[in-house]
Design an enzyme around this catalytic site. Structure first.
Site, PDB file in Angstrom:
ATOM      1  N   TYR A 122     -20.969  -2.022  16.237  1.00  0.00           N
ATOM      2  CA  TYR A 122     -21.606  -0.761  15.858  1.00  0.00           C
ATOM      3  C   TYR A 122     -23.115  -0.719  16.148  1.00  0.00           C
ATOM      4  CZ  TYR A 122     -22.251  -3.585  11.587  1.00  0.00           C
ATOM      5  OH  TYR A 122     -22.547  -4.596  10.703  1.00  0.00           O
ATOM      6  N   ARG A 156     -31.384  -6.419   9.011  1.00  0.00           N
ATOM      7  CA  ARG A 156     -30.382  -7.473   8.839  1.00  0.00           C
ATOM      8  C   ARG A 156     -30.058  -8.034  10.213  1.00  0.00           C
ATOM      9  NH1 ARG A 156     -25.197  -6.726   9.473  1.00  0.00           N
ATOM     10  NH2 ARG A 156     -24.927  -4.643   8.615  1.00  0.00           N
ATOM     11  N   HIS A 187     -23.024  -8.467   8.816  1.00  0.00           N
ATOM     12  CA  HIS A 187     -22.988  -8.182   7.379  1.00  0.00           C
ATOM     13  C   HIS A 187     -22.492  -9.402   6.604  1.00  0.00           C
ATOM     14  CE1 HIS A 187     -22.321  -6.310   3.527  1.00  0.00           C
ATOM     15  NE2 HIS A 187     -21.091  -6.767   3.565  1.00  0.00           N
TER      16      HIS A 187
END
Ligand SMILES: Cc1ncc(C[n+]2csc(CCOP(=O)(O)OP(=O)(O)O)c2C)c(N)n1
Ligand SMILES: [K+]
Length: 472
Positions: free
Chosen positions: A373, A360, A364
């Site tokens: 993160y 990805r 998100h």
């Protein structure tokens, strides 16, 4: 199966009966006699370290059963007929390893640079299909970038991109037929795009205007199209999987030349629905394709916190489902795997699991900052080294099917169309407030009527807090 075994063997006489039955022996004395005949010199295993004797000590007739079971374990040629097929015996205390030495290989056709790998197997695509695959990947990317920016400008409430996963979206859709029924997550709008959902239809949904088929009752990117056999996205992770199996079973009963196809992320495989769906699909022999986009992250949760198996592909086998691992950033491999899987699913009436390895590249969603993160370097590496668009472009260019000129023409045309769709959707009136309460019940129940009344009273007393573009 574990449960079944435990309950079958809970009674000492049951085990004895099963063994007798499966070897075709009638009575106990017959068993004993037969064993003595064929096992005259087998030395008995002794001691508490012998698990077999421990097992046998709990049996009604330790002596007889002990030598009987020992013989079974010692003789590799004998098998036990057990529900599900024949089971060979082994004298070794052998646990199935938690992992194979080698990970399941990943099927690919194009290398990282978009060069065809020598001797690779793939389903040939025509120039027309290849050009549409590439054009739709570019369109999806442009749409994502423009909607993302519109959200950042405060014009949309939410958005989630499929950036990095364009090949899974478009090439898988290209390998299906319009009769195949799609049960998506939220990161596969490319399947709709391939099927002919227009940029205007995408924009109408994202703005929740009165042309949106969901009448503004869903979050942006939760698309659905009855006409295009695309079930409306449900935000609740993995609920689409059991739905897909049910639909597949219905296609099977109607003897349709079609399958159900469901998409989900690695995170979705931690949901009970994933396991329930795989199991029931295998048992009912439902023609369904489970396409997992293993993109490494479920929001901020890395796959190492999600599972310790060799990814998702190995879980198919555990449920008795034929499975393949594919390079999800290789459009040609994705197309070939899905095309082949679809044919098997329909011809053989069985489920198939495809684990597509990808990344990805975007956050998100617009509610996430993924650099909190994961490193910017990791994102950049995937975007550059494994880019699904540039790899496929290299291949179609090498076939003489694409050029810089077609690329720039396409990009400027799509950008223009997209901006126009956005402008129109934004201007279009919102659905009436009443729609919040309709379409579920024929006669709305009293609690729903009370809620509507309360909303209207609240709007009357605080009109400044109510969006002026939503008609009452
Ligand atoms: C049942 C459920 N639990 C939690 C959430 C919150 N949630 C939304 S998206 C998401 C991550 C899903 O990750 P994955 O399935 O891997 O798909 P990806 O977003 O990576 O494409 C979570 C936990 C949810 N929507 N539904
Ligand atoms: K994921």
């Amino acid at each position: 199966m574990a449960l079944h075994l435990r309950s079958s063997f809970s009674s000492k006489s049951t085990l004895l009966n099963i063994l007798r039955h499966n070897l075709g022996f009638g009575s106990r004395s017959h068993v004993t006699r037969h064993i003595r005949q064929i096992l005259p010199h087998d030395p008995p295993l002794r001691g508490s370290q012998n698990p077999i004797s421990r097992l046998c000590n709990t049996m009604a007739e330790p002596e007889t059963l002990s030598s009987f079971v020992q013989h079974e374990y010692a003789n590799n040629h004998q098998v036990m007929d057990f529900p599900g097929g024949k089971v060979a015996f082994t004298p070794e205390i052998q646990f199935i390893s938690e992992s194979d030495k080698e990970r399941v290989p990943c099927y690919r056709v194009l290398d990282d640079n978009g060069q065809l790998i020598t001797n690779s197997q793939f389903v040939q695509v025509s120039e027309e299909v290849a050009v549409k695959i590439y054009s739709d990947m570019v369109t999806l990317q442009i749409m994502d970038n423009i909607f993302y920016e519109a959200q950042r400008q405060g014009r949309l409430s939410f958005y989630a991109t499929a950036i990095g996963e364009e090949a899974i979206n478009i090439a898988s859709a290209a390998a299906l037929t319009p009769q195949d029924v799609i049960f998506p997550q939220y990161r596969e709008p490319g399947v709709l795009l391939w099927r002919g959902f227009t940029l205007q239809e995408f924009a109408n949904q994202c703005f929740g205007n009165k042309s949106d088929y969901g009448k503004g009752r869903q979050m942006p990117v939760h698309y659905g199209s009855n006409k295009l056999n695309y079930f409306t996205v449900s935000a609740t992770i993995a609920t689409q999987l059991p739905n897909a199996v049910g639909a597949a079973y219905s296609l099977k009963m109607d003897k349709k030349d079609a399958c159900a196809v469901t998409y989900f992320g690695d995170g979705g495989t931690s949901e009970g629905d994933f396991h329930a769906a795989l199991n029931i699909a295998a048992v009912m022999e439902a023609p369904v394709l489970f396409i997992c986009r293993n993109n490494g992250w479920a929001i901020s949760t890395p796959t190492s916190d999600q599972f310790r198996s060799d990814g998702v592909v190995v879980k198919g086998r555990a449920y008795g489902i034929r499975s393949i691992r594919v390079d999800g950033n290789d459009a040609l491999a994705m197309y070939s795997a899905v095309h082949t899987a679809r044919e098997m699913a329909i011809r053989e009436q069985r489920p198939i699991l495809i684990e597509a390895l990808t990344y990805r590249v975007g956050h998100h969603s617009t509610s996430d900052d993924s650099t909190r993160y994961r490193s910017a370097g990791e994102i950049e590496w995937w975007n550059k080294a494994r880019n699904p668009l540039s790899r496929f472009r290299t291949w179609i260019e090498s076939n003489g099917w694409w050029s810089d000129k077609t690329e720039s023409d396409l990009r400027s045309r799509i950008k223009k169309e997209m901006l126009e769709a956005l402008r129109v959707a934004e201007k279009t009136e919102k659905p009436n407030l009443q729609n919040m309460f309709s379409d579920v019940y024929d006669v709305p129940p009293s609690n729903l009527r009370e809620q509507e009344l309360l909303v209207r009273q609240t709007i009357n007393s605080h009109p400044q807090d109510y969006p002026s573009d939503v008609p009452l």
